[in-house]
Design a protein around this motif. Structure first.
Motif, PDB file in Angstrom:
ATOM      1  N   TYR A 341       0.805  -1.216   0.000  1.00 35.64           N
ATOM      2  CA  TYR A 341       0.000   0.000   0.000  1.00 35.64           C
ATOM      3  C   TYR A 341       0.842   1.271   0.000  1.00 35.64           C
ATOM      4  O   TYR A 341       0.283   2.380  -0.004  1.00 35.64           O
ATOM      5  CB  TYR A 341      -0.971  -0.018   1.185  1.00 35.64           C
ATOM      6  CG  TYR A 341      -2.080  -1.031   0.993  1.00 35.64           C
ATOM      7  CD1 TYR A 341      -3.139  -0.764   0.147  1.00 35.64           C
ATOM      8  CD2 TYR A 341      -2.044  -2.267   1.638  1.00 35.64           C
ATOM      9  CE1 TYR A 341      -4.155  -1.688  -0.049  1.00 35.64           C
ATOM     10  CE2 TYR A 341      -3.055  -3.199   1.442  1.00 35.64           C
ATOM     11  CZ  TYR A 341      -4.109  -2.902   0.600  1.00 35.64           C
ATOM     12  OH  TYR A 341      -5.106  -3.828   0.399  1.00 35.64           O
ATOM     13  N   ALA A 343       2.062   2.089  -2.510  1.00 39.39           N
ATOM     14  CA  ALA A 343       1.680   2.575  -3.839  1.00 39.39           C
ATOM     15  C   ALA A 343       0.911   3.888  -3.753  1.00 39.39           C
ATOM     16  O   ALA A 343       0.942   4.695  -4.688  1.00 39.39           O
ATOM     17  CB  ALA A 343       0.841   1.528  -4.565  1.00 39.39           C
ATOM     18  N   GLY A 344       0.230   4.142  -2.640  1.00 45.25           N
ATOM     19  CA  GLY A 344      -0.460   5.408  -2.475  1.00 45.25           C
ATOM     20  C   GLY A 344       0.498   6.584  -2.456  1.00 45.25           C
ATOM     21  O   GLY A 344       0.276   7.608  -3.108  1.00 45.25           O
ATOM     22  N   THR A 347       2.397   6.820  -5.997  1.00 36.57           N
ATOM     23  CA  THR A 347       1.510   7.354  -7.031  1.00 36.57           C
ATOM     24  C   THR A 347       1.304   8.853  -6.847  1.00 36.57           C
ATOM     25  O   THR A 347       1.329   9.624  -7.824  1.00 36.57           O
ATOM     26  CB  THR A 347       0.157   6.634  -7.003  1.00 36.57           C
ATOM     27  OG1 THR A 347       0.351   5.231  -7.198  1.00 36.57           O
ATOM     28  CG2 THR A 347      -0.761   7.151  -8.100  1.00 36.57           C
ATOM     29  N   LYS A 411      -7.225   0.382  -8.818  1.00 29.29           N
ATOM     30  CA  LYS A 411      -6.050   0.548  -7.945  1.00 29.29           C
ATOM     31  C   LYS A 411      -5.555   1.983  -7.991  1.00 29.29           C
ATOM     32  O   LYS A 411      -5.240   2.579  -6.949  1.00 29.29           O
ATOM     33  CB  LYS A 411      -4.940  -0.410  -8.362  1.00 29.29           C
ATOM     34  CG  LYS A 411      -3.690  -0.300  -7.481  1.00 29.29           C
ATOM     35  CD  LYS A 411      -2.622  -1.294  -7.883  1.00 29.29           C
ATOM     36  CE  LYS A 411      -1.376  -1.123  -7.014  1.00 29.29           C
ATOM     37  NZ  LYS A 411      -0.308  -2.092  -7.376  1.00 29.29           N
ATOM     38  N   PHE A 412      -5.471   2.556  -9.195  1.00 29.83           N
ATOM     39  CA  PHE A 412      -5.051   3.948  -9.293  1.00 29.83           C
ATOM     40  C   PHE A 412      -6.027   4.856  -8.560  1.00 29.83           C
ATOM     41  O   PHE A 412      -5.618   5.764  -7.821  1.00 29.83           O
ATOM     42  CB  PHE A 412      -4.949   4.379 -10.765  1.00 29.83           C
ATOM     43  CG  PHE A 412      -4.615   5.833 -10.933  1.00 29.83           C
ATOM     44  CD1 PHE A 412      -3.301   6.239 -10.989  1.00 29.83           C
ATOM     45  CD2 PHE A 412      -5.621   6.800 -11.013  1.00 29.83           C
ATOM     46  CE1 PHE A 412      -2.984   7.588 -11.120  1.00 29.83           C
ATOM     47  CE2 PHE A 412      -5.319   8.144 -11.142  1.00 29.83           C
ATOM     48  CZ  PHE A 412      -3.993   8.534 -11.205  1.00 29.83           C
ATOM     49  N   PHE A 415      -5.498   5.428  -4.836  1.00 28.39           N
ATOM     50  CA  PHE A 415      -4.215   5.864  -4.288  1.00 28.39           C
ATOM     51  C   PHE A 415      -4.388   6.820  -3.093  1.00 28.39           C
ATOM     52  O   PHE A 415      -3.600   6.759  -2.140  1.00 28.39           O
ATOM     53  CB  PHE A 415      -3.329   6.482  -5.383  1.00 28.39           C
ATOM     54  CG  PHE A 415      -3.576   7.934  -5.678  1.00 28.39           C
ATOM     55  CD1 PHE A 415      -2.973   8.934  -4.916  1.00 28.39           C
ATOM     56  CD2 PHE A 415      -4.414   8.316  -6.714  1.00 28.39           C
ATOM     57  CE1 PHE A 415      -3.196  10.279  -5.185  1.00 28.39           C
ATOM     58  CE2 PHE A 415      -4.646   9.654  -6.988  1.00 28.39           C
ATOM     59  CZ  PHE A 415      -4.043  10.637  -6.229  1.00 28.39           C
ATOM     60  N   PHE A 418      -4.930   4.542  -0.123  1.00 23.26           N
ATOM     61  CA  PHE A 418      -3.687   3.900   0.286  1.00 23.26           C
ATOM     62  C   PHE A 418      -2.807   4.890   1.053  1.00 23.26           C
ATOM     63  O   PHE A 418      -2.194   4.541   2.072  1.00 23.26           O
ATOM     64  CB  PHE A 418      -2.912   3.393  -0.931  1.00 23.26           C
ATOM     65  CG  PHE A 418      -3.613   2.339  -1.739  1.00 23.26           C
ATOM     66  CD1 PHE A 418      -4.786   1.745  -1.311  1.00 23.26           C
ATOM     67  CD2 PHE A 418      -3.090   1.928  -2.959  1.00 23.26           C
ATOM     68  CE1 PHE A 418      -5.429   0.776  -2.064  1.00 23.26           C
ATOM     69  CE2 PHE A 418      -3.712   0.961  -3.718  1.00 23.26           C
ATOM     70  CZ  PHE A 418      -4.882   0.386  -3.271  1.00 23.26           C
ATOM     71  N   LEU A 419      -2.734   6.106   0.538  1.00 30.75           N
ATOM     72  CA  LEU A 419      -1.908   7.137   1.177  1.00 30.75           C
ATOM     73  C   LEU A 419      -2.442   7.463   2.571  1.00 30.75           C
ATOM     74  O   LEU A 419      -1.669   7.614   3.529  1.00 30.75           O
ATOM     75  CB  LEU A 419      -1.891   8.392   0.304  1.00 30.75           C
ATOM     76  CG  LEU A 419      -1.069   9.578   0.812  1.00 30.75           C
ATOM     77  CD1 LEU A 419       0.392   9.194   1.000  1.00 30.75           C
ATOM     78  CD2 LEU A 419      -1.198  10.761  -0.148  1.00 30.75           C
TER      79      LEU A 419
END
Length: 541
Positions: A341, A343-344, A347, A411-412, A415, A418-419
């Motif tokens: 995660y 990835a947040g 991205t 998923k995008f 973000f 996730f962040l």
């Protein structure tokens, strides 16, 4: 695709990898690694550095992603599938499923009725904290034992631990209430416990409501690779993880770690503790039940926030505490899962880069577009080739293979979630454990606001670029900056399209037709479609 689809309700299993298939996979991985090394050799050239701080940030983001990709490729090289072992007779098995206030009663009626049709002798327990007598009636009508477990800390995990104290079966199947099990479920997993060192057996999670919406389809697509080649690779290195549903535990293994782990990612907490205690895990890539994925964007984001916060708890608390007790492969596996995660954050930083250039003229790197494309394209080709190749080991290839573009869009679009989970983990801010919605929730979700902000910012920026280049910049400057500017616009435009895709899910979620997917599930059909498999692996008790 209708919920009563024959292909959904039939036993499925991933293929065993042959030596030839793994050799070809190895060749692709070697080719991919060489392409990454060639990209790195070109990337880290002095003339490419425009701003040292920004170049360091950009490089860290890019190469962190590359490292994760290589780790996943290496994991694929260990793909393995355990041979089926017949279930021994006479073992005492419990099924635990939990209920919480607000969950639809009719769903429990269907799940408990399906549990009653599981062929291997067992006892089903409904762990209930609803204070609603109707749940007891549903349990007893379907031959299940009702256990009222109210006010226990730890949400689902707390109820499981409370039930462990009230029961004595040797093996416990933890089944989420939205998952409808096939009659051969226990027969497929119990034989692996003949090895006294096996602590738990996990099987695939599969779904039957992905036809309902863009969000549901994307959510399901995100799981196909994990429950196929990824978990099979983790099984090959002795690191397959327990998931919140469809996992059968040895009671002794749970008791050796003080019971089921608590937390927002209680399944991962339990898995790492069992591995740390020296137990083995088995992952069998078979479909022996089907459940639900979130159907609306808001419910999906709430689920992802819970998981993002919980997975970081494992990374920051459990991994350091148990690091010495894990094998090297298990350490790598849990660190890789624990950083998913992030990835947040990466991205978000990637999104900032083009806007820093457009509005402030800040540029991290000086790279011409064509040379970059020449060096990046082989990495992309090998990445896509490996992604498609390992789909040989999907659990249900006919319905699971593909590019999975909806999953990538979703998923995008998540973000910011996730962040948020990452930031909440850093400041140790708690969030409540909320069961994932089992029915679509209509209306606008606040999780869409960051997507709207990104779309607006992009459109405003494009207008600014067109105005600035049309009326302010000199012709010589236009020519000098043309390739760089429009390359950045293309880079930012990809993210813009992804945000637009996320908004498709948001808009659709506001008016999904009402439906309880389990109502159309025919339990007699499930028995019929799995009868051949039952006849193959079992004999009458």
């Amino acid at each position: 695709m209708a919920a009563d689809s024959k292909s959904f309700w039939q036993y499925r299993e991933a293929l065993q990898a042959t030596a030839r298939e793994k050799f070809l996979l190895g060749a692709l991985v070697v080719g991919g690694c060489i392409s990454i090394l060639l990209l790195a050799d070109w990337w880290f050239r002095e003339e490419h550095v425009a701003s040292i701080p920004l170049f360091v940030i950009l490089s860290a983001i890019l190469w962190w992603g590359m490292l994760r990709m290589v780790i996943i490729w290496i994991n694929y090289l260990h793909i393995s599938k355990p041979a089926y072992r017949p279930a021994p007779q006479g073992k005492r098995v419990a099924i635990f499923t939990t209920s919480s206030p607000g969950e639809p009663l009719s769903m429990f009626d269907k799940t408990l009725a399906a549990c009653a049709r599981i062929r291997y002798p067992h006892t089903t327990y409904l762990l209930d904290d609803t204070r609603d007598p109707r749940y007891r009636e549903v349990a007893e009508r379907n031959g299940a034992v009702w256990l009222e477990l109210v006010g226990l800390p730890g949400a689902k995990a707390g109820k499981i631990n409370g039930a462990l104290k009230l029961t004595d079966e040797e093996f416990i199947l933890v089944l989420d209430p939205d998952h409808i099990p096939f009659p051969n479920f226990i027969d497929e997993v119990l034989g692996y416990f003949d090895d006294p060192e096996v602590g738990y057996v996990q099987v695939s999670q599969a779904y039957y409501n992905q036809y309902r919406s863009f969000t549901a389809q994307g959510a399901a697509e995100q799981t196909y690779g994990f429950y196929g080649p990824t978990q099979m690779g983790m099984h090959g290195i002795g690191g397959s993880v327990a998931i919140g549903a469809n996992c059968t535990f040895r009671r002794e293994a749970l008791e050796s770690i003080g019971g089921h782990g608590h937390g927002l990612a209680e399944d991962l907490v339990t898995a790492i503790r069992i591995h740390g205690a020296g137990w083995k895990s088995i992952y069998s890539p078979i479909v022996v039940s089907r459940g639900l994925v979130p159907e609306d964007f808001g419910s999906f984001c709430k689920q992802q926030l819970k998981w993002a916060r919980g997975v970081h708890e494992v990374l920051f608390a459990e991994v350091p505490r148990l690091f010495r007790d894990l094998t090297n492969w298990q350490k790598l596996s849990y660190i890789t899962i624990g950083t998913y995660y992030l990835a947040g954050l990466t991205t978000f930083l990637f999104l900032l880069i083009p806007f820093l250039f457009f509005w402030f003229g800040l540029l991290p790197a000086r790279m011409e577009f064509v040379p970059f494309l020449v060096h990046w394209l082989p990495v992309a080709i090998f990445g896509v080739a490996i992604y498609l190749y390992v789909q040989l080991w999907m659990c249900h290839p006919a319905s699971e293979r593909g590019i999975h573009w909806r999953g990538m869009v979703l998923k995008f679009a998540c973000f910011p979630v996730f962040l948020m989970g990452f930031v909440l983990s850093l400041i140790d801010h708690p969030i409540p454990y909320i069961p994932t919605a089992k029915q679509s929730v209509k209306g606008f979700t606040p999780f869409a606001r960051p997507l709207i902000a990104h779309i607006v910012l992009f459109l405003v920026t494009i207008l600014y670029i067109v105005f600035h280049r049309s009326f302010i910049m000199h012709e010589a400057a236009l020519e000098l900056t043309s390739e760089r500017t429009w390359s950045m616009v293309g880079f930012a435009g990809i993210a813009f399209l992804m945000s637009c895709g996320g908004m498709v899910a948001v808009i659709e979620s506001q008016d999904l037709p009402e439906e309880d997917p389990w109502d159309s599930v025919d339990l007699d059909l499930i028995v019929e479609k799995n009868q051949d498999r039952i006849d193959t692996i079992t004999r009458p008790f």
